[in-house]
Enzyme design. Structure first.
Site, PDB file in Angstrom:
ATOM      1  N   GLU A  75       0.835  -1.205   0.000  1.00  0.00           N
ATOM      2  CA  GLU A  75       0.000   0.000   0.000  1.00  0.00           C
ATOM      3  C   GLU A  75       0.865   1.249   0.000  1.00  0.00           C
ATOM      4  OE1 GLU A  75      -3.050  -0.224  -0.556  1.00  0.00           O
ATOM      5  OE2 GLU A  75      -3.875  -2.049   0.319  1.00  0.00           O
ATOM      6  N   HIS A 109      -5.369   2.594   3.770  1.00  0.00           N
ATOM      7  CA  HIS A 109      -5.080   1.160   3.668  1.00  0.00           C
ATOM      8  C   HIS A 109      -3.865   0.790   4.519  1.00  0.00           C
ATOM      9  CE1 HIS A 109      -7.244   1.074  -0.515  1.00  0.00           C
ATOM     10  NE2 HIS A 109      -8.035   1.413   0.478  1.00  0.00           N
ATOM     11  N   TYR A 115      -3.732  -0.927  12.268  1.00  0.00           N
ATOM     12  CA  TYR A 115      -4.875  -1.199  13.157  1.00  0.00           C
ATOM     13  C   TYR A 115      -5.029  -2.717  13.395  1.00  0.00           C
ATOM     14  CZ  TYR A 115      -9.845  -1.459  14.535  1.00  0.00           C
ATOM     15  OH  TYR A 115     -11.030  -1.730  15.171  1.00  0.00           O
TER      16      TYR A 115
HETATM   17 MN    MN Z   1      -4.735   1.270  -4.532  1.00  0.00          MN
HETATM   18 FE    FE Z   2      -4.613   0.356  -1.600  1.00  0.00          FE
END
Ligand code: MN
Ligand code: FE
Length: 333
Positions: A75, A109, A115
């Site tokens: 991410e 993300h 988290y």
């Molecule tokens: Mn993406």
């Molecule tokens: Fe993403």
């Protein structure tokens, strides 16, 4: 009269949103805004009980940890590529509006994996460092990091056909390969737990991520096809072959990743099914950027196509924040 172009527009056009030229970019932007969510809205209590209660086999834990490890870094690779590499060269304001939205979603993300790590009491350093220790993850990451580096070269420009070809290679590498192929085995693995009503907190977060990623993929494909339409001279047989070969290499890396995640079968899943699935997905991606499919593999997970086909899900997903907060889960099957 606007002379808006996706890349290489006049500098004055960069800050002038109106009149809109690329309505698809604005639609993707609005669609992203409609799907706003935050990780901490998803309750994790049941996942914690399952994770800590010895209800999962070692192989099941391996699948979950590998995917947390892969996504937690992937991410931010996507976010960094938007901000450091793509944004500078996309000279259209409505596309930039979408890129700003997408960059924020990538932050959400990454936050999501923080988290999950905190909720389950995992070793965060081990998860976020996995890309350096696990070969099947490192292979996928290195494949894409080289594409970011190529655009960060101070000498890079989109003002030559060669430069545009390198830019397209980056867009294919991130939107089609990273977000469109490398993410999908992980989605299918984690959502298989969710379909069995286990690890539903992680499952729900992956559903939200998948919904966001479907829009990222659609924007990326519109951007790639739009740049090709405006610069048809770059779309040579040689470039098409180079991109197709890149996707074929990505398919090999993704199959290696699935084999590493699933050394033995779990949840009715095994590496053979993923071989077909990755090839099936790759063919669909090839078609959408005007390249010939390579594999003709069957789709072993037809239930996943419900979500991949965002149009079908569109009305369902057009909910307000309040509505989705009060819903216990997204409907799935
Ligand atoms: Mn993406
Ligand atoms: Fe993403």
């Amino acid at each position: 009269m606007t002379r808006k172009r996706l890349i290489n527009a006049d500098i004055v056009e960069v800050n002038q949103l109106f009149p809109l030229k690329y309505h698809w970019a604005w639609e993707h932007y609005l669609n992203g805004n409609r799907n706003h969510w935050q990780p901490q809205e998803v309750p994790m209590g049941r996942d914690v009980a399952t994770w800590k209660g010895n209800e999962l086999t070692e192989d099941e834990r391996r699948v979950i940890l590998r995917n947390l490890g892969f996504f937690s870094t992937a991410e931010s690779l996507v976010a960094n590529n938007i901000v450091l590499a793509i944004f500078r060269h996309v000279t259209n304001p409505e596309c930039r509006q979408y890129l700003l939205r997408q960059a924020f979603e990538e932050a959400i993300h990454t936050h999501c994996f923080h988290y999950i790590v905190e909720s389950l009491g995992l070793d965060g350093e081990e998860i976020f460092n996995m890309h350096q220790r696990v070969n099947s993850i490192a292979g996928k990451d290195e494949f894409d990091m080289g594409l970011t580096a190529a655009l960060m070269d101070p000498a890079f420009t989109t003002e030559t056909p060669e430069g545009i070809a390198v830019f397209l290679e980056n867009l294919v590498g991130f939107y089609v390969i990273m977000e469109g192929i490398f993410f999908y085995s992980g989605f299918a693995m984690i959502l298989s737990f969710h379909r069995q009503n286990r690890m539903t907190g992680i499952g729900q977060q992956f559903q939200y991520i998948l919904r966001d990623e479907s829009t990222h993929l659609n924007f990326g494909i519109d951007l790639i096809n739009g740049i090709v339409a405006e610069n048809p001279e770059v779309w040579t047989p040689a470039l098409r072959e180079r991109l197709s070969a890149k996707i074929a290499r990505a398919v090999e890396l993704e199959i290696a990743y699935a084999e590493d995640c699933l050394p033995r079968g779990i949840l009715g899943l095994n590496a053979d099914l993923f071989r077909d699935y990755v090839r099936h997905i790759a063919d669909r991606r090839l078609e959408r950027i005007g390249l010939a499919p390579r594999y003709g593999a069957p789709n072993p997970f037809p239930w996943m196509s419900e979500v991949i086909d965002l149009k079908k899900e569109k009305n369902f997903f057009e909910t307000t924040v309040t509505e989705y907060q009060s819903a216990s889960a997204l409907l799935w099957d």
